[in-house]
Design a protein around this motif. Structure first.
Motif, PDB file in Angstrom:
ATOM      1  N   PHE A 195       0.329  -0.733  -4.350  1.00  0.00           N
ATOM      2  CA  PHE A 195       0.254   0.594  -3.742  1.00  0.00           C
ATOM      3  C   PHE A 195       1.455   0.960  -2.877  1.00  0.00           C
ATOM      4  N   VAL A 196       2.073  -0.012  -2.225  1.00  0.00           N
ATOM      5  CA  VAL A 196       3.112   0.310  -1.255  1.00  0.00           C
ATOM      6  C   VAL A 196       4.497   0.337  -1.890  1.00  0.00           C
ATOM      7  N   LEU A 197       4.901  -0.769  -2.512  1.00  0.00           N
ATOM      8  CA  LEU A 197       6.249  -0.845  -3.068  1.00  0.00           C
ATOM      9  C   LEU A 197       6.549   0.222  -4.129  1.00  0.00           C
ATOM     10  N   PRO A 198       5.575   0.587  -4.996  1.00  0.00           N
ATOM     11  CA  PRO A 198       5.885   1.652  -5.969  1.00  0.00           C
ATOM     12  C   PRO A 198       6.299   2.968  -5.322  1.00  0.00           C
ATOM     13  N   TYR A 199       5.819   3.228  -4.100  1.00  0.00           N
ATOM     14  CA  TYR A 199       6.222   4.440  -3.403  1.00  0.00           C
ATOM     15  C   TYR A 199       7.578   4.281  -2.717  1.00  0.00           C
ATOM     16  N   LEU A 200       7.936   3.042  -2.423  1.00  0.00           N
ATOM     17  CA  LEU A 200       9.192   2.795  -1.713  1.00  0.00           C
ATOM     18  C   LEU A 200      10.356   2.511  -2.652  1.00  0.00           C
ATOM     19  N   VAL A 201      10.056   1.943  -3.805  1.00  0.00           N
ATOM     20  CA  VAL A 201      11.108   1.547  -4.748  1.00  0.00           C
ATOM     21  C   VAL A 201      10.935   2.336  -6.050  1.00  0.00           C
ATOM     22  N   PRO A 202      11.795   3.316  -6.311  1.00  0.00           N
ATOM     23  CA  PRO A 202      11.685   4.112  -7.543  1.00  0.00           C
ATOM     24  C   PRO A 202      11.745   3.228  -8.791  1.00  0.00           C
ATOM     25  N   GLY A 203      10.810   3.460  -9.698  1.00  0.00           N
ATOM     26  CA  GLY A 203      10.794   2.707 -10.947  1.00  0.00           C
ATOM     27  C   GLY A 203      10.070   1.385 -10.878  1.00  0.00           C
TER      28      GLY A 203
END
Length: 232
Positions: A195-203
């Motif tokens: 949930f968190v990293l997908p919003y912070l790291v594009p792709g």
């Protein structure tokens, strides 16, 4: 929409309930009756319900997706973990590996079973009302989908997921202790990855990658093995 929701609920409840029950049955067979004494070696879904992970979060995701995009693309949740006392197993190390593997194994077996059940649904076409046939088709599709995704997700090598516990059991002792030490942070790691990293790291979307690169090929193989030809 109500028919689709009911098929989703039945598929999810079966997948989660039998996954947790399998851990309990395996633990008891291998010497640990902790779960049995607590009433967790059971096929009663209520025994395995976690209010947040089994009801609130999946329900919120289900309703939100159906109301916004009209279909269900992703689900996430968990059941109340079955307690296992590793030191009561006859062989603690390999016993825990087998207990952990029992959950994903039953999910793969269920997915294959529903693949076989699909033949009965096809054979019943014309003898049952169309809405009943469509409901069973939805049940088969969601059951195969949820069981395969649940199995693949739980095999990720992150404690306390089943894959993490399997990894602890097969690694040499120093490496096993290092991996096991992650268990107290395991849920935070999983939530961060999904949930968190997908919003912070594009792709970066490991859940989508797991579904597309692992779960979908497994589902195609299950449909192929259960006699449905090339299900691609």
């Amino acid at each position: 929409m109500i028919a689709e929701i009911s098929a989703i609920v039945v598929a999810a409840v079966l997948a989660i309930t039998l996954h947790e029950a399998a851990h309990g049955y395996a633990a008891r067979a291998l010497g640990d009756d902790t779960a049995y004494l607590l009433g967790r070696v059971s096929l009663n879904p209520l025994r395995h319900v976690d209010p947040v992970g089994t009801i609130l979060l999946p329900g919120l995701l289900l309703v939100t997706q159906l109301l916004t995009i009209g279909r269900v693309e992703a689900m996430f949740g968990w059941a109340k973990p079955v307690p296992v006392d590793i030191w009561r197993l006859r062989n603690p190390r390999w016993g825990m590996v087998l207990v952990a593997a029992a959950g994903p194994a039953i999910n793969f077996a269920l997915a294959f079973g529903f693949g076989l059940f699909a033949h009965l649904v096809v054979a019943a076409d014309g003898t049952l009302p169309d809405d009943v046939i469509l409901w069973f088709i939805s049940l088969v599709q969601y059951s195969v989908l949820y069981n395969v995704i649940l199995a693949c997700f739980n095999l990720l090598p992150i404690p306390p997921l089943d894959g993490g516990r399997i990894l602890v059991g097969i690694l040499p002792a120093p490496a096993a202790r290092a991996v096991a030490s992650l268990e107290r942070f395991g849920l935070l790691i999983v939530i961060g990855l999904i949930f968190v990293l997908p919003y912070l790291v594009p792709g970066f979307d490991p859940l989508r990658s797991l579904v597309q690169e692992v779960a979908v090929p497994v589902m195609r193989m299950i449909f192929l093995l259960s006699g449905h030809g090339d299900a691609s």
